[in-house]
Design a protein around this motif. Structure first.
Motif, mmCIF file in Angstrom:
data_model
loop_
_atom_site.group_PDB
_atom_site.id
_atom_site.type_symbol
_atom_site.label_atom_id
_atom_site.label_comp_id
_atom_site.label_asym_id
_atom_site.label_seq_id
_atom_site.Cartn_x
_atom_site.Cartn_y
_atom_site.Cartn_z
ATOM 1 N N GLN A 188 0.429 39.985 70.449
ATOM 2 C CA GLN A 188 -0.830 40.020 70.057
ATOM 3 C C GLN A 188 -1.193 41.566 69.793
ATOM 4 O O GLN A 188 -1.666 41.654 68.487
ATOM 5 N N ALA A 189 -0.736 41.929 70.382
ATOM 6 C CA ALA A 189 -1.137 43.692 70.371
ATOM 7 C C ALA A 189 -0.467 43.797 68.743
ATOM 8 O O ALA A 189 -0.945 44.663 67.888
ATOM 9 N N ARG A 190 0.174 42.690 68.209
ATOM 10 C CA ARG A 190 0.740 43.171 66.194
ATOM 11 C C ARG A 190 0.442 42.062 65.495
ATOM 12 O O ARG A 190 0.135 42.786 64.886
ATOM 13 N N LEU A 191 0.179 40.764 66.046
ATOM 14 C CA LEU A 191 0.381 40.078 64.665
ATOM 15 C C LEU A 191 -2.200 39.519 64.514
ATOM 16 O O LEU A 191 -1.923 39.836 63.167
ATOM 17 N N ALA A 192 -2.399 40.767 65.023
ATOM 18 C CA ALA A 192 -3.512 40.685 64.767
ATOM 19 C C ALA A 192 -4.133 41.904 64.118
ATOM 20 O O ALA A 192 -4.380 41.971 62.092
ATOM 21 N N PRO A 193 -3.836 42.685 64.204
ATOM 22 C CA PRO A 193 -3.587 44.052 63.339
ATOM 23 C C PRO A 193 -2.595 43.721 61.972
ATOM 24 O O PRO A 193 -3.116 44.179 60.636
ATOM 25 N N ALA A 194 -1.148 43.085 62.326
ATOM 26 C CA ALA A 194 -1.075 43.611 61.134
ATOM 27 C C ALA A 194 -1.149 42.544 60.156
ATOM 28 O O ALA A 194 -1.060 42.151 59.161
ATOM 29 N N ARG A 195 -2.002 41.169 60.100
ATOM 30 C CA ARG A 195 -2.537 40.273 59.571
ATOM 31 C C ARG A 195 -3.267 41.025 58.969
ATOM 32 O O ARG A 195 -3.526 40.885 57.692
ATOM 33 N N LEU A 196 -3.895 42.129 59.678
ATOM 34 C CA LEU A 196 -4.441 42.543 58.500
ATOM 35 C C LEU A 196 -4.435 44.131 57.816
ATOM 36 O O LEU A 196 -5.089 43.765 56.751
ATOM 37 N N THR A 197 -3.596 44.187 57.719
ATOM 38 C CA THR A 197 -2.699 45.528 57.581
ATOM 39 C C THR A 197 -2.022 44.360 55.622
ATOM 40 O O THR A 197 -2.631 45.187 54.948
ATOM 41 N N HIS A 198 -1.866 43.257 56.529
ATOM 42 C CA HIS A 198 -1.479 42.134 54.707
ATOM 43 C C HIS A 198 -2.936 42.372 54.161
ATOM 44 O O HIS A 198 -2.903 42.185 53.224
ATOM 45 N N CYS A 199 -3.792 42.234 54.345
ATOM 46 C CA CYS A 199 -5.133 41.610 53.212
ATOM 47 C C CYS A 199 -5.117 42.709 52.904
ATOM 48 O O CYS A 199 -5.817 42.851 51.717
ATOM 49 N N MET A 200 -5.183 44.061 53.415
ATOM 50 C CA MET A 200 -5.346 45.196 53.007
ATOM 51 C C MET A 200 -4.692 45.458 51.659
ATOM 52 O O MET A 200 -4.789 45.874 50.509
ATOM 53 N N ARG A 201 -3.373 46.040 51.748
ATOM 54 C CA ARG A 201 -2.214 45.691 50.847
ATOM 55 C C ARG A 201 -2.152 44.474 49.871
ATOM 56 O O ARG A 201 -2.564 44.896 48.768
ATOM 57 N N TRP A 202 -2.623 43.487 49.749
ATOM 58 C CA TRP A 202 -2.826 42.287 49.102
ATOM 59 C C TRP A 202 -3.709 42.658 48.292
ATOM 60 O O TRP A 202 -3.985 42.167 47.372
ATOM 61 N N LEU A 203 -4.413 43.027 48.591
ATOM 62 C CA LEU A 203 -6.074 43.322 48.184
ATOM 63 C C LEU A 203 -5.926 44.519 46.941
ATOM 64 O O LEU A 203 -6.180 44.530 45.930
ATOM 65 N N GLY A 204 -5.004 45.437 47.168
ATOM 66 C CA GLY A 204 -4.998 46.060 46.328
ATOM 67 C C GLY A 204 -4.143 45.426 45.433
ATOM 68 O O GLY A 204 -4.258 45.943 44.516
ATOM 69 N N LEU A 205 -2.924 44.610 45.455
ATOM 70 C CA LEU A 205 -2.246 44.459 44.557
ATOM 71 C C LEU A 205 -3.035 43.480 43.380
ATOM 72 O O LEU A 205 -3.114 43.491 42.396
#
Length: 400
Positions: free
Chosen positions: A248-265
């Motif tokens: 969980q220390a990884r999954l919540a932040p990682a799904r958010l950083t995915h959102c950041m990157r895909w928003l850029g694309l």
């Protein structure tokens, strides 16, 4: 409760430098390769990361003591969006999946020995990593409790046996983060442990590379077998039988950083479509002046603004130590579907040209479509959001 979305001058300057770097260095490589790096061409990765290092942009998410730039989640939300403006931007800055999330996990729960061994290697790009959790049916997928890969005690350590698939970047990875069951049976809520396994362990076999819709993540996605994969006790990441909690220390932040990157694309796709409709004449006028075109442009603008607001709010919750589970689930669902709508409208706005490789819009559409499934499907997150809402309502009691 005041929510602080303020971006300080240092982060704003870093975002501006990232924007220029992506425009001048990364996009030309993206156009040359078509944004496809699933074959794991190290010359492309190393060339981009060497350039990012020279520009002072490498590993913005990693702590400064490990060679990164030490951005918090709010800072990452700004810089990662700029990096994501090209499919290869996150790879260039070494903030792409799965390495970005794996570095975060090591920083959070790794032992000093594990951190010292791997964080400088991962942060510099000298090593790559993979996160091995998902399994073929009936194993772990959207429901991690179905975990079937097993780790058993042996003299001096553990033996891991099992099969994983959709493991991003597995081929050529120097380090695997492996989730394996150390107690209980498939379906049990606990009993999982995370292990750090060297990529050259003879018990690891990359069985095949999967032919997937997306090809923009380095090394693609593979099926991996662990057979008689023996690791020492020091390979345990966190605590035995507490792997799900550690993840969980990884999954919540990682799904958010995915959102950041895909928003850029998605923003890139929107900009390409805007350029097209501003120049294309049809029905006696520029496409950009037609009402139905303007509606799609406006809807894209709304989806981008709403996505950014949700991302920044969830990032603020994480930075301030608040419970962000529900917020990251909501953000993941909305952004995954919003970037799909944005890229789909961009293809539609560009007409037949949008389906061809000339503009890369069809490539962007194919890349963002799986995000509604990866990192927890929209349905899984909706189920969790609804479950939390019902639980909160029952806890509050019936309204008279």
């Amino acid at each position: 409760m005041a929510i602080d979305f303020e971006i300080d001058d240092e982060v704003a300057a870093l975002a501006a430098r990232t924007r220029e770097f992506v425009r001048d260095v990364v996009i030309p490589v993206e156009l040359e390769t078509g944004g496809s790096v699933h074959d794991g061409d190290e010359s492309v990765r190393r060339g981009l990361q060497d350039a990012a290092h020279a520009a002072g942009l490498l590993a913005p998410q990693l702590g400064r003591e490990w060679g990164g730039l030490g951005l918090d989640m709010r800072g990452q939300s700004v810089v990662f969006e700029e990096a994501g403006y090209s499919l290869l931007g996150p790879l260039a800055l070494n903030c792409s999946a799965p390495d970005e999330g794996n570095m975060h996990l090591l920083e959070r729960i790794g032992s000093p020995e594990q951190q010292g061994r791997w964080l400088p290697e991962l942060g510099s790009g000298r090593a790559r990593s993979a996160f091995a959790m998902t399994e073929p049916a009936p194993g772990a997928g959207s429901d991690p409790r179905a975990l079937r890969t097993r780790a058993r005690r042996v003299e001096g350590g553990w033996r891991i046996d099992g099969r994983k698939w959709f493991i991003t970047g597995a081929r050529g990875a120097s380090l695997f983060f492996v989730m394996a069951r150390t107690s209980g049976e498939p379906g049990d809520a606990g009993g999982a442990t995370l292990f750090l396994v060297d990529g050259d362990n003879p018990g690891i076999t990359v069985v095949r590379d999967l032919d997937t819709l997306d090809v923009g993540l380095f090394g693609g996605h593979s099926e991996v077998e662990f057979r008689d994969c023996v690791v020492p006790d020091g390979a345990v990441l966190g605590e035995v039988d507490r792997g799900f909690e550690a993840a969980q220390a990884r999954l919540a932040p990682a799904r958010l950083t995915h959102c950041m990157r895909w928003l850029g694309l998605a923003r890139r796709a929107h900009d390409i479509a805007l350029g097209y409709v501003a120049q294309r004449d049809a029905f006696g006028d520029r496409l950009a002046n037609l009402g139905m075109v303007q509606q799609q442009v406006a809807d894209n603008e709304i989806d981008m603004a709403a996505s950014r607001a949700l991302i920044r709010h969830a990032a603020w919750l994480l930075d301030t130590g608040r419970d962000a589970g529900n917020a990251t689930s909501m953000t993941k669902v909305f952004v995954a579907e919003a970037v799909g709508r944005i890229t789909d409208r961009a293809v539609q706005l560009a007409g037949a040209t949008g389906t061809a490789g000339d503009l890369l819009l069809s490539r962007y559409w194919r890349e963002v479509r799986p995000f509604r499934i990866y990192d927890g499907s929209s349905e899984t997150h909706r189920w969790a959001i609804a479950k939390r809402a019902v639980t909160a309502r029952r806890t509050a009691g019936e309204v008279a």
